[in-house]
Design a protein around this motif. Sequence first.
Motif, PDB file in Angstrom:
ATOM      1  N   TYR A 544       0.837  -1.199   0.000  1.00 41.24           N
ATOM      2  CA  TYR A 544       0.000   0.000   0.000  1.00 41.24           C
ATOM      3  C   TYR A 544       0.873   1.249   0.000  1.00 41.24           C
ATOM      4  N   GLN A 545       0.545   2.156  -0.910  1.00 43.00           N
ATOM      5  CA  GLN A 545       1.236   3.427  -0.991  1.00 43.00           C
ATOM      6  C   GLN A 545       0.220   4.544  -0.837  1.00 43.00           C
ATOM      7  N   PRO A 546       0.338   5.374   0.188  1.00 45.89           N
ATOM      8  CA  PRO A 546      -0.624   6.459   0.403  1.00 45.89           C
ATOM      9  C   PRO A 546      -0.766   7.323  -0.846  1.00 45.89           C
ATOM     10  N   PHE A 547      -1.992   7.836  -1.044  1.00 47.33           N
ATOM     11  CA  PHE A 547      -2.282   8.645  -2.218  1.00 47.33           C
ATOM     12  C   PHE A 547      -1.381   9.881  -2.282  1.00 47.33           C
ATOM     13  N   ILE A 548      -1.041  10.430  -1.110  1.00 42.51           N
ATOM     14  CA  ILE A 548      -0.188  11.629  -1.083  1.00 42.51           C
ATOM     15  C   ILE A 548       1.203  11.329  -1.641  1.00 42.51           C
ATOM     16  N   GLU A 549       1.659  10.069  -1.517  1.00 45.41           N
ATOM     17  CA  GLU A 549       2.956   9.686  -2.058  1.00 45.41           C
ATOM     18  C   GLU A 549       2.869   9.360  -3.543  1.00 45.41           C
ATOM     19  N   LYS A 550       1.729   8.762  -3.949  1.00 47.08           N
ATOM     20  CA  LYS A 550       1.561   8.407  -5.355  1.00 47.08           C
ATOM     21  C   LYS A 550       1.499   9.648  -6.225  1.00 47.08           C
ATOM     22  N   ASN A 551       0.696  10.639  -5.817  1.00 48.81           N
ATOM     23  CA  ASN A 551       0.522  11.850  -6.611  1.00 48.81           C
ATOM     24  C   ASN A 551       0.313  13.028  -5.675  1.00 48.81           C
ATOM     25  N   PRO A 552       1.373  13.569  -5.103  1.00 53.19           N
ATOM     26  CA  PRO A 552       1.232  14.644  -4.115  1.00 53.19           C
ATOM     27  C   PRO A 552       0.543  15.889  -4.663  1.00 53.19           C
ATOM     28  N   LEU A 553       0.817  16.243  -5.946  1.00 54.04           N
ATOM     29  CA  LEU A 553       0.191  17.439  -6.509  1.00 54.04           C
ATOM     30  C   LEU A 553      -1.322  17.291  -6.557  1.00 54.04           C
ATOM     31  N   LEU A 554      -1.778  16.144  -7.092  1.00 52.82           N
ATOM     32  CA  LEU A 554      -3.214  15.917  -7.180  1.00 52.82           C
ATOM     33  C   LEU A 554      -3.848  15.842  -5.791  1.00 52.82           C
ATOM     34  N   PHE A 555      -3.112  15.262  -4.825  1.00 54.51           N
ATOM     35  CA  PHE A 555      -3.634  15.169  -3.456  1.00 54.51           C
ATOM     36  C   PHE A 555      -3.936  16.556  -2.899  1.00 54.51           C
ATOM     37  N   TRP A 556      -2.991  17.475  -3.034  1.00 53.45           N
ATOM     38  CA  TRP A 556      -3.194  18.809  -2.465  1.00 53.45           C
ATOM     39  C   TRP A 556      -4.239  19.606  -3.250  1.00 53.45           C
ATOM     40  N   GLN A 557      -4.319  19.322  -4.568  1.00 59.87           N
ATOM     41  CA  GLN A 557      -5.353  19.997  -5.353  1.00 59.87           C
ATOM     42  C   GLN A 557      -6.747  19.554  -4.888  1.00 59.87           C
ATOM     43  N   VAL A 558      -6.909  18.242  -4.700  1.00 61.49           N
ATOM     44  CA  VAL A 558      -8.208  17.713  -4.245  1.00 61.49           C
ATOM     45  C   VAL A 558      -8.524  18.227  -2.845  1.00 61.49           C
ATOM     46  N   LEU A 559      -7.525  18.192  -1.961  1.00 63.47           N
ATOM     47  CA  LEU A 559      -7.745  18.656  -0.587  1.00 63.47           C
ATOM     48  C   LEU A 559      -8.128  20.136  -0.567  1.00 63.47           C
ATOM     49  N   SER A 560      -7.456  20.937  -1.394  1.00 65.40           N
ATOM     50  CA  SER A 560      -7.768  22.376  -1.445  1.00 65.40           C
ATOM     51  C   SER A 560      -9.191  22.606  -1.941  1.00 65.40           C
ATOM     52  N   ALA A 561      -9.586  21.802  -2.973  1.00 65.60           N
ATOM     53  CA  ALA A 561     -10.942  21.940  -3.506  1.00 65.60           C
ATOM     54  C   ALA A 561     -11.979  21.580  -2.455  1.00 65.60           C
ATOM     55  N   VAL A 562     -11.733  20.507  -1.706  1.00 69.51           N
ATOM     56  CA  VAL A 562     -12.678  20.086  -0.657  1.00 69.51           C
ATOM     57  C   VAL A 562     -12.786  21.156   0.423  1.00 69.51           C
ATOM     58  N   LEU A 563     -11.644  21.710   0.857  1.00 69.99           N
ATOM     59  CA  LEU A 563     -11.662  22.760   1.883  1.00 69.99           C
ATOM     60  C   LEU A 563     -12.384  24.012   1.389  1.00 69.99           C
ATOM     61  N   PHE A 564     -12.179  24.323   0.097  1.00 70.20           N
ATOM     62  CA  PHE A 564     -12.845  25.489  -0.476  1.00 70.20           C
ATOM     63  C   PHE A 564     -14.366  25.309  -0.478  1.00 70.20           C
ATOM     64  N   LEU A 565     -14.809  24.102  -0.840  1.00 69.33           N
ATOM     65  CA  LEU A 565     -16.253  23.826  -0.846  1.00 69.33           C
ATOM     66  C   LEU A 565     -16.831  23.868   0.565  1.00 69.33           C
ATOM     67  N   LEU A 566     -16.064  23.340   1.517  1.00 73.28           N
ATOM     68  CA  LEU A 566     -16.535  23.385   2.915  1.00 73.28           C
ATOM     69  C   LEU A 566     -16.636  24.816   3.413  1.00 73.28           C
ATOM     70  N   LEU A 567     -15.674  25.654   2.966  1.00 75.40           N
ATOM     71  CA  LEU A 567     -15.686  27.048   3.379  1.00 75.40           C
ATOM     72  C   LEU A 567     -16.905  27.769   2.821  1.00 75.40           C
ATOM     73  N   ILE A 568     -17.223  27.526   1.550  1.00 82.82           N
ATOM     74  CA  ILE A 568     -18.400  28.146   0.923  1.00 82.82           C
ATOM     75  C   ILE A 568     -19.672  27.666   1.621  1.00 82.82           C
ATOM     76  N   TYR A 569     -19.705  26.367   1.902  1.00 89.91           N
ATOM     77  CA  TYR A 569     -20.892  25.792   2.545  1.00 89.91           C
ATOM     78  C   TYR A 569     -21.116  26.417   3.923  1.00 89.91           C
ATOM     79  N   SER A 570     -20.018  26.626   4.661  1.00 91.42           N
ATOM     80  CA  SER A 570     -20.158  27.185   6.007  1.00 91.42           C
ATOM     81  C   SER A 570     -20.642  28.633   5.962  1.00 91.42           C
ATOM     82  N   HIS A 571     -20.266  29.385   4.933  1.00 93.33           N
ATOM     83  CA  HIS A 571     -20.679  30.781   4.808  1.00 93.33           C
ATOM     84  C   HIS A 571     -22.141  30.892   4.391  1.00 93.33           C
ATOM     85  N   THR A 572     -22.592  29.989   3.564  1.00 90.57           N
ATOM     86  CA  THR A 572     -23.986  30.044   3.097  1.00 90.57           C
ATOM     87  C   THR A 572     -24.956  29.575   4.162  1.00 90.57           C
ATOM     88  N   ASN A 573     -24.474  28.906   5.164  1.00 88.82           N
ATOM     89  CA  ASN A 573     -25.355  28.449   6.236  1.00 88.82           C
ATOM     90  C   ASN A 573     -25.083  29.259   7.499  1.00 88.82           C
TER      91      ASN A 573
END
Length: 573
Positions: A544-573
């Motif tokens: 097993y190889q963690p996703f962050i090791e397999k593709n670190p760039l894509l990992f941080w891009q996905v994580l940033s997108a998820v955090l951004f969506l959570l931030l928008i969701y928290s502001h709208t509620n």
Amino acid sequence: MKHLEAGMRLSVAQHSAAGRKDINEDSLGVRVPDGLALTTKGAVAVIADGVSAAEAGKEAAESCVTGFLNDYFSTPDMWSVKRSAQQVLNALNRWLFAQGQGFAQAEKGYVSTLSAIVLKSRTAHIFHVGDSRIYRLRSGVLEPLTRDHARRINRHQTYLTRAMGLDASLDVDYRTVEIEQGDLFLLTTDGVHDVLGSAEMAELIPAEGGPLDVACESLIASALSAGSTDNLSCQLVRVDNLPVPEADDVYRKLAELPFPPPLEKGAVVDGLLVEAEIHASARSQVYRVYDPERQRRYVMKTPSPNYVDDPAYIERFVLEGWIGSRIDNKHVVAVVPTPHRPSYLYYLTEWVEGVTLSQWMKQYPAPALADALALITGVAEGIQAMHRKGTLHQDIKPDNILVREDGVPVIIDFGSCYVASLAEIAAPIERDLVLGTAQYSAPEHALGRTAGAAADQFSLAVIVFEWLAGKQPYAGKLEGSQSLAAYSRLKYISLCSYNPHVPLWIDGAIKKALSINPASRYGDIAEFLHDLKHPNPRFSTVHYQPFIEKNPLLFWQVLSAVLFLLLIYSHTN
């Protein structure tokens, strides 16, 4: 092969005496073969000194000399000097050591020194163990080419640290030196060189052209006069002429047979009827021919008229037939003798009824694993047969493998072969280097590095991957890689991602054989074959190889997108 026949001429002499001892435990011998053997194997001088403390020292020395001279010339003429000699020395040592086990102490049994020199082309190959010696006399200076494997206890006593038969394993010194015309090589046992210095021995050796037998007798007599108490032996080998033909002479020999004209269906060449042209390229033509006398079909390969004035190309073509005639294996196409003395330059191989592996792979794009491995095993056995003869194919690819109607694969085409023994022979022409097809070649070929057996292993692994995956390894980027930087960017994509029916352990074996670094591949193609057929536990587990090791760039891009969506969701509620 006439153009390679050695022009080397040697003068040799040797002499041995018991001296002040009752028994002479020294042994020595020289062999200068005739014709092609002198070219491919060279001339050999060997000297051995049976250890006096050993009960069977005399027998050991005699076995070393006779065994080396006989067995060295029995090794394949396609092997390098080093491989041939070391193979023989290791076998001799094992035999001597085994014989010595009958004595209370092994060092009291079959123990001897050994020093041998092989003169081939323009190189002297030196093999040495013990305290006998090899010198070279050049321009009046006698230079030692070996070092003693002995430790001195006191002024009068030494003991050997290395010798033939002393241990189960053998450590032999090996070196090469360039030969010049007029060089003289002197081999001695310690009964001579322990009492005579280099300058004294040099004075006793005649100037150019002098009698060597008289010099040998003078060396022995002088050593006795100087107080030698041991057996005394010496050999002299003088290089009177070196094989340095002019390029024009080589071309003349190569061009003795003319190139055949273009052959049409129905043409007859030396009693062979041309039935069809099978293949034509810028480098050669291949025809199917029929021999009415033998009632057999053959394949005739002829040189391209584009190269009629190219000696390097002609030499390469001549060597193709010679190489093929020395490989005897059902998985390597057989070169057959011509029915009559040829009137043109060409060679014949057996006719194989079947299709190329390329066509076979298209017919069976999703083979049963057992069927694919059975066929690949045959190819590997053919490659192994070539490697055992000191030959690298260097162009293993599906188009160079024919599959008989019964499913037996046969390797064809010797146009890119490398032969170790031929590479040691100097030539006045720049040799033709024909590398294999880029998409199947090992990286070391493209990088201009020395290739070994692991290169053919890599090519075979490419074929296995391509057949089982339906795609080339490394996403098909091998062909376009021409630099170390390009190869370092290649990423192995698991075979299982293309074909989920392939077990992990097979994918692991193929991945290892496809390593960019040849040192990371299997030590032998047989090991690769074993792991293809038998599950290797190292390859049977998914690491097993963690996703962050397999593709670190894509990992941080996905994580940033998820955090951004959570931030928008928290502001709208």
